[in-house]
Design a protein around this motif. Structure first.
Motif, PDB file in Angstrom:
ATOM      1  N   TRP A  45       0.836  -1.188   0.000  1.00  9.86           N
ATOM      2  CA  TRP A  45       0.000   0.000   0.000  1.00  9.86           C
ATOM      3  C   TRP A  45       0.876   1.244   0.000  1.00  9.86           C
ATOM      4  O   TRP A  45       1.836   1.339   0.775  1.00  9.86           O
ATOM      5  CB  TRP A  45      -0.923   0.033   1.220  1.00  9.86           C
ATOM      6  CG  TRP A  45      -1.988  -1.020   1.187  1.00  9.86           C
ATOM      7  CD1 TRP A  45      -1.938  -2.270   1.727  1.00  9.86           C
ATOM      8  CD2 TRP A  45      -3.273  -0.895   0.567  1.00  9.86           C
ATOM      9  NE1 TRP A  45      -3.110  -2.937   1.492  1.00  9.86           N
ATOM     10  CE2 TRP A  45      -3.943  -2.127   0.783  1.00  9.86           C
ATOM     11  CE3 TRP A  45      -3.918   0.112  -0.131  1.00  9.86           C
ATOM     12  CZ2 TRP A  45      -5.242  -2.354   0.304  1.00  9.86           C
ATOM     13  CZ3 TRP A  45      -5.199  -0.113  -0.604  1.00  9.86           C
ATOM     14  CH2 TRP A  45      -5.842  -1.330  -0.380  1.00  9.86           C
TER      15      TRP A  45
ATOM     16  N   CYS B   9      -3.097   0.522  -4.032  1.00 10.34           N
ATOM     17  CA  CYS B   9      -2.603  -0.839  -3.931  1.00 10.34           C
ATOM     18  C   CYS B   9      -1.562  -1.089  -5.012  1.00 10.34           C
ATOM     19  O   CYS B   9      -1.717  -0.636  -6.149  1.00 10.34           O
ATOM     20  CB  CYS B   9      -3.754  -1.827  -4.075  1.00 10.34           C
ATOM     21  SG  CYS B   9      -3.261  -3.564  -3.948  1.00 10.34           S
TER      22      CYS B   9
ATOM     23  N   LEU C 121      -5.231  -3.833   4.612  1.00 11.42           N
ATOM     24  CA  LEU C 121      -4.529  -2.881   5.459  1.00 11.42           C
ATOM     25  C   LEU C 121      -5.483  -2.453   6.569  1.00 11.42           C
ATOM     26  O   LEU C 121      -6.444  -1.719   6.315  1.00 11.42           O
ATOM     27  CB  LEU C 121      -4.052  -1.664   4.675  1.00 11.42           C
ATOM     28  CG  LEU C 121      -3.194  -0.671   5.467  1.00 11.42           C
ATOM     29  CD1 LEU C 121      -1.844  -1.295   5.823  1.00 11.42           C
ATOM     30  CD2 LEU C 121      -2.995   0.623   4.682  1.00 11.42           C
TER      31      LEU C 121
ATOM     32  N   ILE D 252      -0.585  -4.884   7.806  1.00 11.43           N
ATOM     33  CA  ILE D 252      -0.831  -5.408   6.476  1.00 11.43           C
ATOM     34  C   ILE D 252      -0.884  -6.934   6.536  1.00 11.43           C
ATOM     35  O   ILE D 252      -0.155  -7.563   7.305  1.00 11.43           O
ATOM     36  CB  ILE D 252       0.239  -4.932   5.472  1.00 11.43           C
ATOM     37  CG1 ILE D 252      -0.164  -5.299   4.039  1.00 11.43           C
ATOM     38  CG2 ILE D 252       1.618  -5.493   5.812  1.00 11.43           C
ATOM     39  CD1 ILE D 252       0.698  -4.640   2.974  1.00 11.43           C
TER      40      ILE D 252
ATOM     41  N   THR E 129       7.025  -8.444   6.420  1.00 14.59           N
ATOM     42  CA  THR E 129       6.356  -7.159   6.252  1.00 14.59           C
ATOM     43  C   THR E 129       7.316  -6.001   6.472  1.00 14.59           C
ATOM     44  O   THR E 129       8.328  -6.127   7.163  1.00 14.59           O
ATOM     45  CB  THR E 129       5.180  -7.016   7.225  1.00 14.59           C
ATOM     46  OG1 THR E 129       5.645  -7.176   8.568  1.00 14.59           O
ATOM     47  CG2 THR E 129       4.112  -8.062   6.933  1.00 14.59           C
TER      48      THR E 129
ATOM     49  N   TYR F 271       7.009  -1.547   7.155  1.00 12.06           N
ATOM     50  CA  TYR F 271       6.122  -0.437   7.453  1.00 12.06           C
ATOM     51  C   TYR F 271       6.886   0.876   7.460  1.00 12.06           C
ATOM     52  O   TYR F 271       8.044   0.939   7.876  1.00 12.06           O
ATOM     53  CB  TYR F 271       5.466  -0.599   8.824  1.00 12.06           C
ATOM     54  CG  TYR F 271       4.531  -1.770   8.942  1.00 12.06           C
ATOM     55  CD1 TYR F 271       3.185  -1.638   8.610  1.00 12.06           C
ATOM     56  CD2 TYR F 271       4.980  -3.004   9.396  1.00 12.06           C
ATOM     57  CE1 TYR F 271       2.322  -2.709   8.719  1.00 12.06           C
ATOM     58  CE2 TYR F 271       4.119  -4.086   9.505  1.00 12.06           C
ATOM     59  CZ  TYR F 271       2.790  -3.934   9.170  1.00 12.06           C
ATOM     60  OH  TYR F 271       1.923  -4.993   9.282  1.00 12.06           O
TER      61      TYR F 271
ATOM     62  N   PHE G 127      -0.869   0.454  11.981  1.00 12.18           N
ATOM     63  CA  PHE G 127      -1.372  -0.222  10.782  1.00 12.18           C
ATOM     64  C   PHE G 127      -0.837  -1.647  10.733  1.00 12.18           C
ATOM     65  O   PHE G 127       0.287  -1.918  11.173  1.00 12.18           O
ATOM     66  CB  PHE G 127      -0.922   0.496   9.511  1.00 12.18           C
ATOM     67  CG  PHE G 127      -1.530   1.861   9.287  1.00 12.18           C
ATOM     68  CD1 PHE G 127      -2.279   2.498  10.253  1.00 12.18           C
ATOM     69  CD2 PHE G 127      -1.338   2.498   8.067  1.00 12.18           C
ATOM     70  CE1 PHE G 127      -2.830   3.755  10.041  1.00 12.18           C
ATOM     71  CE2 PHE G 127      -1.882   3.750   7.833  1.00 12.18           C
ATOM     72  CZ  PHE G 127      -2.625   4.382   8.817  1.00 12.18           C
TER      73      PHE G 127
ATOM     74  N   TYR H 286      -5.060   6.230  -1.060  1.00 13.99           N
ATOM     75  CA  TYR H 286      -4.284   5.019  -0.816  1.00 13.99           C
ATOM     76  C   TYR H 286      -4.347   4.122  -2.047  1.00 13.99           C
ATOM     77  O   TYR H 286      -5.430   3.799  -2.538  1.00 13.99           O
ATOM     78  CB  TYR H 286      -4.812   4.277   0.409  1.00 13.99           C
ATOM     79  CG  TYR H 286      -4.406   4.923   1.709  1.00 13.99           C
ATOM     80  CD1 TYR H 286      -3.467   4.320   2.551  1.00 13.99           C
ATOM     81  CD2 TYR H 286      -4.939   6.150   2.087  1.00 13.99           C
ATOM     82  CE1 TYR H 286      -3.076   4.923   3.732  1.00 13.99           C
ATOM     83  CE2 TYR H 286      -4.544   6.764   3.262  1.00 13.99           C
ATOM     84  CZ  TYR H 286      -3.615   6.142   4.082  1.00 13.99           C
ATOM     85  OH  TYR H 286      -3.227   6.741   5.261  1.00 13.99           O
TER      86      TYR H 286
END
Length: 121
Positions: free
Chosen positions: A36, A95, A80, A69, A57, A59, A67, A93
């Motif tokens: 995202w 994708c 998300l 994901i 992941t 971030y 948040f 936002y």
């Protein structure tokens, strides 16, 4: 043809929550990474979070702890979960997916059209 479709955006008060979804469809052999990104007025597009095929992941510092994901490989869908939203989270936002359409192809980069998230009282 490959298509990414986002959903779940909207208006929420500070401190509230939203859950975004991104469904990939079409001719897909495998998806390496889903992520995202967001773009606020007057700012550049920035990475929010991504998730690799093995589950790892990443971030942005600004969203860590708020948040999360995730992905459902059987459905070719990424999510998300956004909690404790702040006005500075307001943005479109988008994708993103890095995927192969065939086993013999190199991975290509695909984008959804975006969904608006507005955090305001």
């Amino acid at each position: 043809q490959v298509q990414l479709v986002e959903s779940g955006g909207g208006l929420v008060q500070p401190g509230g929550s939203l859950r975004l979804s991104c469904a990939a469809s079409g001719s897909i052999f495998s998806i390496n990474t889903m992520g995202w990104y967001r773009q606020a007025p007057g700012k550049q597009r920035e990475l929010v979070a991504n998730i690799i095929s093995d589950g790892a992941t990443n971030y942005a510092d600004s969203v860590k702890g708020r948040f999360t994901i995730s992905r459902d490989n059987a459905k070719n869908t990424a999510y998300l979960q956004m909690n404790s939203l702040k006005p500075e989270d307001t943005a479109v936002y988008y994708c993103n997916a890095v995927l192969r359409r065939r086993r013999s192809d190199y991975a290509g980069n695909y984008w959804g059209r975006g969904t608006q998230v507005t955090v305001s009282s």
